[in-house]
Design a protein around this motif. Structure first.
Motif, PDB file in Angstrom:
ATOM      1  N   PRO A  13      20.573  45.846 -12.323  1.00 46.48           N
ATOM      2  CA  PRO A  13      19.946  47.162 -12.200  1.00 46.48           C
ATOM      3  C   PRO A  13      18.917  47.512 -13.264  1.00 46.48           C
ATOM      4  O   PRO A  13      18.185  48.490 -13.111  1.00 46.48           O
ATOM      5  N   TYR A  14      18.857  46.754 -14.364  1.00 47.81           N
ATOM      6  CA  TYR A  14      17.880  47.082 -15.405  1.00 47.81           C
ATOM      7  C   TYR A  14      16.474  46.594 -15.062  1.00 47.81           C
ATOM      8  O   TYR A  14      15.521  46.850 -15.795  1.00 47.81           O
ATOM      9  N   TYR A  15      16.315  45.892 -13.937  1.00 47.95           N
ATOM     10  CA  TYR A  15      14.971  45.532 -13.477  1.00 47.95           C
ATOM     11  C   TYR A  15      14.389  46.660 -12.630  1.00 47.95           C
ATOM     12  O   TYR A  15      15.119  47.448 -12.021  1.00 47.95           O
ATOM     13  N   ALA A  16      13.070  46.714 -12.572  1.00 43.16           N
ATOM     14  CA  ALA A  16      12.368  47.670 -11.711  1.00 43.16           C
ATOM     15  C   ALA A  16      11.162  46.975 -11.105  1.00 43.16           C
ATOM     16  O   ALA A  16      10.596  46.049 -11.708  1.00 43.16           O
ATOM     17  N   LYS A  17      10.782  47.404  -9.927  1.00 38.85           N
ATOM     18  CA  LYS A  17       9.587  46.843  -9.291  1.00 38.85           C
ATOM     19  C   LYS A  17       8.369  47.203 -10.138  1.00 38.85           C
ATOM     20  O   LYS A  17       8.267  48.295 -10.685  1.00 38.85           O
ATOM     21  N   ASP A  18       7.429  46.275 -10.231  1.00 35.94           N
ATOM     22  CA  ASP A  18       6.220  46.501 -11.017  1.00 35.94           C
ATOM     23  C   ASP A  18       5.045  45.841 -10.311  1.00 35.94           C
ATOM     24  O   ASP A  18       5.232  45.074  -9.351  1.00 35.94           O
ATOM     25  N   GLU A  19       3.874  46.156 -10.783  1.00 33.45           N
ATOM     26  CA  GLU A  19       2.667  45.568 -10.202  1.00 33.45           C
ATOM     27  C   GLU A  19       1.665  45.290 -11.306  1.00 33.45           C
ATOM     28  O   GLU A  19       1.436  46.120 -12.185  1.00 33.45           O
ATOM     29  N   ILE A  20       1.104  44.096 -11.259  1.00 32.02           N
ATOM     30  CA  ILE A  20       0.013  43.747 -12.174  1.00 32.02           C
ATOM     31  C   ILE A  20      -1.285  44.092 -11.454  1.00 32.02           C
ATOM     32  O   ILE A  20      -1.599  43.507 -10.412  1.00 32.02           O
TER      33      ILE A  20
ATOM     34  N   ALA B 199      -3.410  49.564 -25.422  1.00 34.06           N
ATOM     35  CA  ALA B 199      -3.396  50.015 -24.029  1.00 34.06           C
ATOM     36  C   ALA B 199      -2.048  50.575 -23.605  1.00 34.06           C
ATOM     37  O   ALA B 199      -1.949  51.442 -22.734  1.00 34.06           O
ATOM     38  N   LYS B 200      -0.959  50.091 -24.229  1.00 35.13           N
ATOM     39  CA  LYS B 200       0.381  50.551 -23.857  1.00 35.13           C
ATOM     40  C   LYS B 200       0.678  51.962 -24.366  1.00 35.13           C
ATOM     41  O   LYS B 200       1.682  52.562 -23.972  1.00 35.13           O
ATOM     42  N   GLY B 201      -0.187  52.496 -25.214  1.00 38.52           N
ATOM     43  CA  GLY B 201       0.030  53.832 -25.726  1.00 38.52           C
ATOM     44  C   GLY B 201       0.116  54.889 -24.645  1.00 38.52           C
ATOM     45  O   GLY B 201       0.831  55.882 -24.790  1.00 38.52           O
ATOM     46  N   GLU B 202      -0.577  54.682 -23.544  1.00 38.44           N
ATOM     47  CA  GLU B 202      -0.575  55.677 -22.463  1.00 38.44           C
ATOM     48  C   GLU B 202       0.786  55.803 -21.782  1.00 38.44           C
ATOM     49  O   GLU B 202       1.068  56.807 -21.131  1.00 38.44           O
TER      50      GLU B 202
ATOM     51  N   GLY C 176       4.171  43.308 -22.076  1.00 38.34           N
ATOM     52  CA  GLY C 176       3.280  44.324 -21.543  1.00 38.34           C
ATOM     53  C   GLY C 176       1.938  43.718 -21.184  1.00 38.34           C
ATOM     54  O   GLY C 176       1.471  42.796 -21.850  1.00 38.34           O
ATOM     55  N   THR C 177       1.352  44.200 -20.105  1.00 43.26           N
ATOM     56  CA  THR C 177       0.052  43.691 -19.683  1.00 43.26           C
ATOM     57  C   THR C 177      -1.060  44.637 -20.163  1.00 43.26           C
ATOM     58  O   THR C 177      -0.852  45.848 -20.241  1.00 43.26           O
ATOM     59  N   PRO C 178      -2.228  44.089 -20.482  1.00 44.36           N
ATOM     60  CA  PRO C 178      -2.531  42.657 -20.538  1.00 44.36           C
ATOM     61  C   PRO C 178      -1.925  42.005 -21.782  1.00 44.36           C
ATOM     62  O   PRO C 178      -1.855  42.627 -22.836  1.00 44.36           O
ATOM     63  N   THR C 179      -1.499  40.757 -21.621  1.00 41.32           N
ATOM     64  CA  THR C 179      -0.914  39.997 -22.720  1.00 41.32           C
ATOM     65  C   THR C 179      -1.989  39.108 -23.341  1.00 41.32           C
ATOM     66  O   THR C 179      -2.697  38.398 -22.617  1.00 41.32           O
ATOM     67  N   GLY C 180      -2.093  39.137 -24.649  1.00 41.34           N
ATOM     68  CA  GLY C 180      -3.162  38.408 -25.331  1.00 41.34           C
ATOM     69  C   GLY C 180      -3.235  36.939 -24.982  1.00 41.34           C
ATOM     70  O   GLY C 180      -4.317  36.394 -24.745  1.00 41.34           O
ATOM     71  N   ALA C 181      -2.082  36.266 -24.914  1.00 39.02           N
ATOM     72  CA  ALA C 181      -2.065  34.831 -24.619  1.00 39.02           C
ATOM     73  C   ALA C 181      -2.624  34.549 -23.229  1.00 39.02           C
ATOM     74  O   ALA C 181      -3.328  33.552 -23.025  1.00 39.02           O
ATOM     75  N   VAL C 182      -2.306  35.418 -22.273  1.00 40.20           N
ATOM     76  CA  VAL C 182      -2.796  35.220 -20.898  1.00 40.20           C
ATOM     77  C   VAL C 182      -4.280  35.557 -20.817  1.00 40.20           C
ATOM     78  O   VAL C 182      -5.052  34.888 -20.116  1.00 40.20           O
ATOM     79  N   GLU C 183      -4.692  36.594 -21.531  1.00 37.82           N
ATOM     80  CA  GLU C 183      -6.124  36.928 -21.566  1.00 37.82           C
ATOM     81  C   GLU C 183      -6.935  35.750 -22.108  1.00 37.82           C
ATOM     82  O   GLU C 183      -8.005  35.431 -21.565  1.00 37.82           O
TER      83      GLU C 183
END
Length: 334
Positions: free
Chosen positions: A245-252, A301-304, A212-219
């Motif tokens: 089929p279990y993939y879905a388009k996403d955007e960062i 942040a993922k709570g939403e 899930g974004t943001p990811t701590g390591a990347v931050e």
């Protein structure tokens, strides 16, 4: 005199037997419980929640989940533990080493069907509580690496995630769609923190990170290094979803990470909470209700993204009867 001595001896024997009975009274209770999951503090059930590495999303979110459940479910104490994430978590639950875990939906499906990394270890004792939020596949590099597309990874030193992880499975799928095999890259099998450290010190060129974004390591990396997230092209996204089929388009979104000023197209799977099917219907019902009716208390942040209404989207495996009872009451269906 003899009678007095006999009476005294009898009194002493009675007193001694009462003391021994008092001392031994708890021994039977000490042997009770459910495989060590219940203690002597009022029969409280101890539940282990497996998360992921400390620099990913599962770990801090798991701590919040445990707190919410502990505050809202009587007789249960949930403890979040750092673990190897999806693949390792499914294997640990299958062996009875824990009761709850975070897992990617694709990995849960592989496990239930006995495919890929579970070909010799099909998992049939794990069921779903519900899906949570998108797990975004992030291909991380630096702005001066010269890597602009997935095709540019050819010949580069690339971490595809920890050995046997869900991230590694995602990386292989995406590389394959682009006509790239693992032999076409200098593969490294590193966890998130090791991956970003490798990018920072120049020992690797890029890394796949599914989280899930943001990811701590990347931050943390973006705080000291000019980071670039490599996009997945629209036509490749369509091809990937058609194949898997279990993939879905996403955007960062832009500004998710420091100095990443534009949105990046990519794909995602779903994060899911799973449970041992041996955990009782009542306990799972109570935990499910506590989680989905207290999402405002999830301090991440993922709570939403976490709602009862979306919790059965993309599940892909059987839902535990306790969780299903809650969703039936809420009128939620697949």
């Amino acid at each position: 005199m003899t009678k007095k001595r006999s009476l005294l001896a009898l009194i002493l024997m009675l007193a001694l037997s009462m003391v021994l009975a008092a001392c031994g009274g708890g021994s039977a209770d000490d042997d009770s419980g459910d495989g060590g999951s219940e203690g002597d503090d009022g029969g409280k059930k101890f539940v282990s929640l497996l998360t992921g590495g400390t620099t990913g999303t599962y770990y801090p979110l798991g701590g919040t989940f445990a707190q919410v459940m502990n505050e809202n479910v009587d007789g249960v104490e949930v403890s979040a533990q750092s673990a190897g994430a999806s693949v390792e978590n499914m294997k640990s639950l299958s062996k009875g080493d824990a009761e709850l875990a975070f897992v990617q939906t694709d990995i849960a499906a592989y496990a239930a069907e006995g495919k890929l990394m579970f070909e010799d270890n099909k998992v049939d004792n794990v069921q779903a509580i519900g899906t949570l939020y998108p797990e975004t596949i992030q291909i991380v590099t630096t702005k001066d690496s010269g890597i602009e597309s997935v095709e540019d990874l050819k010949g580069k030193t690339v971490s595809i995630g920890a050995l046997g992880s869900g991230t590694a499975a995602n990386a292989e799928n995406i590389l394959d769609i682009h006509g790239i095999s693992l032999e076409d890259i200098k593969k490294r099998d590193l966890a998130f923190g090791e991956s970003t450290s490798g990018i920072q010190d120049g020992s690797i060129d890029a890394a796949f990170i599914t989280s899930g974004t943001p990811t701590g390591a990347v931050e943390s990396l973006a705080a000291t290094t000019d980071v670039k997230i490599v996009p997945v092209a629209e036509d490749k996204i369509e091809e990937l979803i058609s194949e898997y089929p279990y993939y879905a388009k996403d955007e960062i979104k832009a500004e998710t990470y420091s100095k990443v000023d534009e949105a990046v197209t990519t794909v995602a799977v779903q994060a899911m909470l799973v449970v041992s099917k041996d955990l009782s219907e009542d306990v799972v019902y109570d935990m499910t209700k506590a989680l989905f009716e207290n999402t405002d208390a999830i301090s991440h942040a993922k709570g939403e993204f976490i709602t009862a209404e979306s919790a059965l989207d993309g599940v892909g495996i059987d839902v535990h009867p306790g969780a299903q009872k809650y969703f039936d009451e809420k009128g939620v269906s697949k």
